[in-house]
Design a protein around this motif. Structure first.
Motif, PDB file in Angstrom:
ATOM      1  N   PRO A 183       6.751  -6.225  -7.668  1.00 49.23           N
ATOM      2  CA  PRO A 183       5.593  -5.586  -8.314  1.00 49.23           C
ATOM      3  C   PRO A 183       4.251  -6.070  -7.779  1.00 49.23           C
ATOM      4  O   PRO A 183       3.238  -5.402  -7.974  1.00 49.23           O
ATOM      5  N   GLU A 184       4.248  -7.212  -7.065  1.00 52.24           N
ATOM      6  CA  GLU A 184       2.977  -7.668  -6.467  1.00 52.24           C
ATOM      7  C   GLU A 184       2.571  -6.763  -5.307  1.00 52.24           C
ATOM      8  O   GLU A 184       1.399  -6.693  -4.962  1.00 52.24           O
ATOM      9  N   LEU A 185       3.513  -6.051  -4.701  1.00 49.44           N
ATOM     10  CA  LEU A 185       3.235  -5.042  -3.680  1.00 49.44           C
ATOM     11  C   LEU A 185       2.229  -5.529  -2.639  1.00 49.44           C
ATOM     12  O   LEU A 185       1.309  -4.797  -2.244  1.00 49.44           O
ATOM     13  N   ALA A 192       1.126  -3.976  -9.022  1.00 49.19           N
ATOM     14  CA  ALA A 192      -0.265  -4.128  -8.580  1.00 49.19           C
ATOM     15  C   ALA A 192      -0.921  -2.779  -8.270  1.00 49.19           C
ATOM     16  O   ALA A 192      -2.137  -2.687  -8.289  1.00 49.19           O
ATOM     17  N   CYS A 193      -0.107  -1.757  -7.960  1.00 44.85           N
ATOM     18  CA  CYS A 193      -0.663  -0.448  -7.596  1.00 44.85           C
ATOM     19  C   CYS A 193      -0.279   0.611  -8.620  1.00 44.85           C
ATOM     20  O   CYS A 193       0.742   0.489  -9.303  1.00 44.85           O
ATOM     21  N   GLN A 238      -3.506  -3.710   2.347  1.00 47.45           N
ATOM     22  CA  GLN A 238      -4.043  -2.654   3.213  1.00 47.45           C
ATOM     23  C   GLN A 238      -5.175  -1.889   2.541  1.00 47.45           C
ATOM     24  O   GLN A 238      -5.743  -0.982   3.129  1.00 47.45           O
ATOM     25  N   GLY A 239      -5.411  -2.186   1.265  1.00 49.95           N
ATOM     26  CA  GLY A 239      -6.405  -1.424   0.518  1.00 49.95           C
ATOM     27  C   GLY A 239      -5.814  -0.276  -0.267  1.00 49.95           C
ATOM     28  O   GLY A 239      -6.539   0.548  -0.816  1.00 49.95           O
ATOM     29  N   CYS A 240      -4.469  -0.213  -0.338  1.00 53.50           N
ATOM     30  CA  CYS A 240      -3.825   0.870  -1.097  1.00 53.50           C
ATOM     31  C   CYS A 240      -3.835   0.526  -2.583  1.00 53.50           C
ATOM     32  O   CYS A 240      -3.382  -0.548  -2.974  1.00 53.50           O
ATOM     33  N   THR A 241      -4.315   1.456  -3.382  1.00 55.21           N
ATOM     34  CA  THR A 241      -4.340   1.237  -4.823  1.00 55.21           C
ATOM     35  C   THR A 241      -3.412   2.198  -5.565  1.00 55.21           C
ATOM     36  O   THR A 241      -3.075   1.949  -6.720  1.00 55.21           O
ATOM     37  N   SER A 242      -3.024   3.300  -4.914  1.00 59.28           N
ATOM     38  CA  SER A 242      -2.076   4.229  -5.538  1.00 59.28           C
ATOM     39  C   SER A 242      -1.031   4.655  -4.512  1.00 59.28           C
ATOM     40  O   SER A 242      -1.335   4.805  -3.327  1.00 59.28           O
ATOM     41  N   ASP A 283       8.579   3.390  -2.371  1.00 53.03           N
ATOM     42  CA  ASP A 283       8.386   2.172  -3.163  1.00 53.03           C
ATOM     43  C   ASP A 283       8.921   2.281  -4.595  1.00 53.03           C
ATOM     44  O   ASP A 283       8.584   1.439  -5.437  1.00 53.03           O
ATOM     45  N   ASP A 284       9.753   3.280  -4.863  1.00 52.15           N
ATOM     46  CA  ASP A 284      10.291   3.442  -6.223  1.00 52.15           C
ATOM     47  C   ASP A 284      10.939   2.155  -6.731  1.00 52.15           C
ATOM     48  O   ASP A 284      10.733   1.762  -7.881  1.00 52.15           O
TER      49      ASP A 284
END
Ligand code: ZN
Ligand code: CU
Length: 502
Positions: A86-88, A144-145, A94-98, A78-79
């Motif tokens: 950027p809204e990812l 977002a992440c 999926q609940g991914c924050t990082s 995701d680089d």
């Protein structure tokens, strides 16, 4: 916190920004569910279990929901997406924050100013030369992440040697070392390789050891897309272990698999090699995506001089700017329609204008091997998603984490829920140097997920790969609600992270 001798009630009550009340808390460490509240103040978790008594600006009744730390996708590409999307949405839903970026040897930095990444996998055109410059661009994009970077060997080698098929001179090796050293100083968590890809595949083991030493000096780890994931899988694992021993750093085997029917089942032997190395004092772990197909740049898997007919049989076109009508179709079906062999379809696509930008999906993995991986306590979850949203991407981009929780935990009972969450959160953060994240603990950053364990499921399929999952109720990043009841929130609160820094 109250100092000894002082009365606790004398401290001024901090305003609570967000409260999630009456949740069933899985704290990410693998311990049992705790019922109670979680409060967030200034982006961090200010109370867990018992409420402070203060009202929060945002009060949420989380009764019946499971509250977990935000998931960490340890294997992403995701680089570029951090800047261009950027809204990812595919990650936050999926609940991914990082996200850990810079995998498989390909990283956004270092780069030549204005250059496009050489495989076009990342889809970056560099407005930077080093990781600090890239991080500034990410900061401006406000993704977002959160993101933690690896520095990629393919990228570094390409910058110094181009695509030359030889060993570096001592001076060139020094320049490669300097790139790795600078990235580590600027917050990278380690060195990644992709030894099947150009130009990494032209490197000898000794070159990797030299660069891994630089990552080791800075406290980083070595992650690797092995030189071979098929017939010579075990040799390739041995090479990775050798690099870890020689350079003195932890080893992470990326997207651990045994590719090709004749190799199915070998992940057991491969995990045994890792267990043995751990018993001998090395620190080895792996990650896996929960699907039986891989995906990547098609040009990297085929040699035009001798196209592999067996591989052509299992190829599906994901993204194909040269022939958009092929997206979502199996190569064999196209071949049947055109009245040619599958390898001829591959040749026509690869030699067409923009043909080398094709992203394909290849069905090469055994279902049983995925479960073997997921049963192992040192295997964490990483999507390996390729965020090209134009075609029909591999469904892992949208579905990985809910698929593990829904299919492999709830339906297949391959591993317990708390253990799965641990391997998406605390284990991942400890591994990749994300400090104060991955646990629901007072003082930690408030990367949080509310989910329904009875309904959480992936919906993305190979035919419809961009469907968001169900059962993810709320996602907060650094205390900011970014996703709620299927709706993406406009505020984006992700940050570029630095290894070992809070
Ligand atoms: Zn890879
Ligand atoms: Cu990858």
């Amino acid at each position: 916190m109250s100092a000894p001798g002082r009365l606790a009630y004398a401290a001024p009550m901090a305003a609570v920004d967000l409260a999630l009340r009456n949740a069933r808390i899985l704290d990410g460490t693998g311990s049992a569910v705790l019922e109670g509240d979680v409060e967030v103040t200034g982006g961090r978790i200010s109370a867990v279990g018992r409420a402070s008594g203060a009202a929060a600006t945002v009060e949420i009744d989380a009764a019946g929901m499971l509250l977990t730390p935000g998931f960490v996708d340890v294997h992403t590409h995701d680089d570029g997406a951090l800047l261009s999307h950027p809204e990812l949405g595919f990650k936050i839903s999926q609940g991914c924050t990082s996200l850990v970026i810079g995998n498989c040897g390909f990283s956004a930095a270092p780069a030549l100013l204005g250059a496009t990444d050489h495989t076009k996998l990342l889809r970056t055109t560099a407005g930077w030369t080093d990781l600090a410059g890239y991080a500034a661009a990410v900061h401006d994009a406000q993704p977002a992440c959160n993101a933690m970077a690896l520095v990629g060997h393919n990228t570094v080698r390409h910058l110094v040697l181009g695509l030359e098929r030889r060993e570096p001179t001592p001076a060139e090796l020094d320049r490669m070392r300097a790139h790795v050293r600078l990235a580590m100083e600027q917050g990278a968590c380690g060195l990644s390789t992709g030894l099947i890809y150009e130009p990494g595949r032209y490197s000898q083991t000794a070159e990797i050891v030299e660069l891994a030493r630089v990552a080791a000096e800075a406290g980083g780890l070595y992650t690797t897309h092995l030189r071979n994931e098929g017939d010579r899988l075990l040799d390739a694992v041995q090479e990775a272990l050798h690099i870890g021993r020689e350079a003195g750093l932890p080893v992470q085997i990326s997207h651990h698999k045994a590719a090709g029917r004749q190799n199915w089942g070998k992940v057991g032997a491969s995990l045994a090699l890792m267990d043995q190395a751990n018993a001998e004092g090395l620190d080895v772990m792996a990650d896996v995506y929960p699907y039986t197909a891989g995906s990547g740049p098609m040009a990297q898997y085929f040699n035009l001089d001798r196209l592999d007919p067996a591989l052509a049989e299992v190829i599906r076109f994901a993204s194909c700017p040269a022939r958009r009508e092929l997206e979502g179709r199996m190569c064999v079906d196209v071949a049947g329609e055109w009245g040619v062999a599958p390898v001829d379809v591959i040749r026509q696509v690869l030699t067409a204008p923009r043909g080398t930008e094709t992203i394909c999906i290849q069905f090469l993995i055994d279902e049983a091997d995925i479960e073997t991986n997921l049963r192992h306590p040192l295997v964490m979850v990483g999507s390996d998603g390729i965020p090209d949203l134009n075609g029909r991407p591999h469904p892992r981009l949208f579905g990985t984490f809910p698929r593990v929780l829904g299919h492999y935990v709830r339906e297949r009972d391959v591993l317990p829920l708390g253990e799965a969450v641990r391997r998406m959160t605390s284990l991942s953060c400890d591994r990749f140097g994300l400090v104060d994240r991955g646990r629901v603990v007072q003082g930690g950053w408030a990367d949080l997920v509310l989910l329904d364990e009875l309904t959480v499921a992936d919906r993305a399929t190979y035919d419809e790969p961009k469907l968001e999952s169900t059962g993810i109720g709320l996602v907060a990043v650094n205390g900011v609600i970014s996703y709620r009841d299927g709706v993406h929130q406009p505020v984006r609160a992700g940050r570029m992270l630095r290894r070992g820094r809070s």
